[in-house]
Design an enzyme around this catalytic site. Structure first.
Site, PDB file in Angstrom:
ATOM      1  N   THR A  21      55.832  59.073  51.744  1.00 45.59           N
ATOM      2  CA  THR A  21      55.941  60.355  52.437  1.00 45.59           C
ATOM      3  C   THR A  21      55.150  60.376  53.732  1.00 45.59           C
ATOM      4  OG1 THR A  21      56.318  61.576  50.381  1.00 45.59           O
ATOM      5  CG2 THR A  21      55.461  62.831  52.236  1.00 45.59           C
ATOM      6  N   THR A  24      53.209  58.506  47.110  1.00 43.48           N
ATOM      7  CA  THR A  24      52.292  59.032  46.089  1.00 43.48           C
ATOM      8  C   THR A  24      52.831  58.910  44.669  1.00 43.48           C
ATOM      9  OG1 THR A  24      53.171  61.268  46.398  1.00 43.48           O
ATOM     10  CG2 THR A  24      51.221  60.651  47.692  1.00 43.48           C
TER      11      THR A  24
END
Length: 337
Positions: free
Chosen positions: A12, A85
């Site tokens: 991300t 993540t």
């Protein structure tokens, strides 16, 4: 001035909107721009090594990332790895085993919102990771939301909140406050042994989370499908069914086939103790390997790594009775667990 390498893998932090949602950019343009804006008090090189969403990072990538660290280690004072993540905790745990005795800090970080967004958390996470990479404290760590976590103790606990990772059953090894990055006494000691990476692993490991009424036939099916190890998230301190659906009989059959079964707790905090109740004691008698207070991520990756080093069940049992990278609080003499 210390020299730091940032290895970018996608995630991300380096994503942009595309036709089907966020996608990681090619290269490291956003990360370079963010680092330049931070004006760190160190020399920073950036090297893209992957362009992956975190959910696509798998065992093959763990080995590739570890090789990249090994190759760069002699030339840098610290390494930062930007990572998606979703699987970051698994990668940090696995590299903690693969890179035992690494003489420099290896720090994972990422973001919940891309650097391309004005309110991204990525810049602060990079700032914290760079500070930890300059600390000269060896080990594998996760830097997120102004905290530093030991690589084998990080767990992702939120899907969108910036405080996405917690340190489970272990203190934070560092926190950022008005004095800067403050490290505590729980940092790993500088390794005394030579840095001798061990990258072999076994992908044939399965994770089971018990539910009431779980059918033990599933465990027997895993053996027939060629799985070499099983991690079981048991109830509470290590409980499992022993009436009507006796899972301990399946554990015994696994043991007879030389297949290790590690039992830990579904509870996020505190340790499992298979000696506490009768079902846990029966599981131990049938061959279960205690997972103590390990996170699921640390237990699964340790079993994959252990089976890569040793195929023998008793050798794997000894590996799980050893604390390699701060992953487990082993019982002291006289304690049960």
């Amino acid at each position: 001035m210390r020299k730091i390498l940032i290895l970018t893998t996608g995630g991300t932090i380096a994503s942009r909107p595309a036709g089907k949602g966020l996608e990681p950019e090619a290269g490291a343009t956003m990360v370079r721009a963010a680092v330049d804006a931070l004006k760190p008090a160190c020399e920073v090189d950036i090297q893209p090594i992957a362009q992956l969403d975190g959910s696509d990072v798998q065992p093959e990538e763990w080995q590739a990332f570890a090789r990249a660290v090994i190759e760069a280690c002699p030339d840098y004072d610290g390494i930062v790895i930007t990572h998606g993540t979703d699987t970051l905790a698994y990668t940090a745990a696995m590299l903690s085993y693969m890179l035992r005795a690494c003489p420099i800090p290896v720090v994972f970080t990422g973001a919940q919102a891309p650097l391309s967004r004005p309110l991204s958390d990525g810049s602060e996470n990079l700032r914290c990771a760079l500070a930890m990479a300059q600390s000269q404290k060896p080990g594998v760590f996760v830097a997120f939301d102004r905290k530093v976590i030991l690589g084998t103790r990080a767990v992702k606990v939120r899907t969108t909140g910036f405080d996405a990772f917690k340190s489970v059953n272990y203190p934070y090894v560092g926190e950022v406050n008005a004095r800067g990055l403050v490290l505590n006494a729980h940092l790993p000691k500088r390794p005394s042994q030579l840095f001798s990476p061990e990258l072999r692993l076994c992908k044939r490991v399965f994770l089971i989370k018990l539910i009431p009424g779980f059918n033990p036939d599933v465990v027997d099916l895993l053996a027939s499908l060629g799985y070499k190890g099983v991690v079981i998230e048991a109830f509470g301190a290590g409980g499992m069914h022993v009436i009507r659906r006796d899972l301990t009989d399946s554990l015994e059959r696994l043991t007879r086939q030389g297949i290790p079964a590690v039992v830990c707790s579904q509870c996020l905090y505190e340790h499992s103790d298979l000696n506490l109740y009768k079902p846990g004691q029966l599981a131990l008698e049938k061959g279960a390997i205690p997972g103590y207070d390990m996170t699921t991520e640390a237990a699964v990756t340790k079993l994959m790594w252990a089976l890569g080093q040793e195929a023998d069940l008793e050798a794997v049992r000894k590996i799980f009775a050893t604390n390699f990278a701060g992953e487990a609080t082993l019982p002291q003499a006289g304690e049960s667990r």
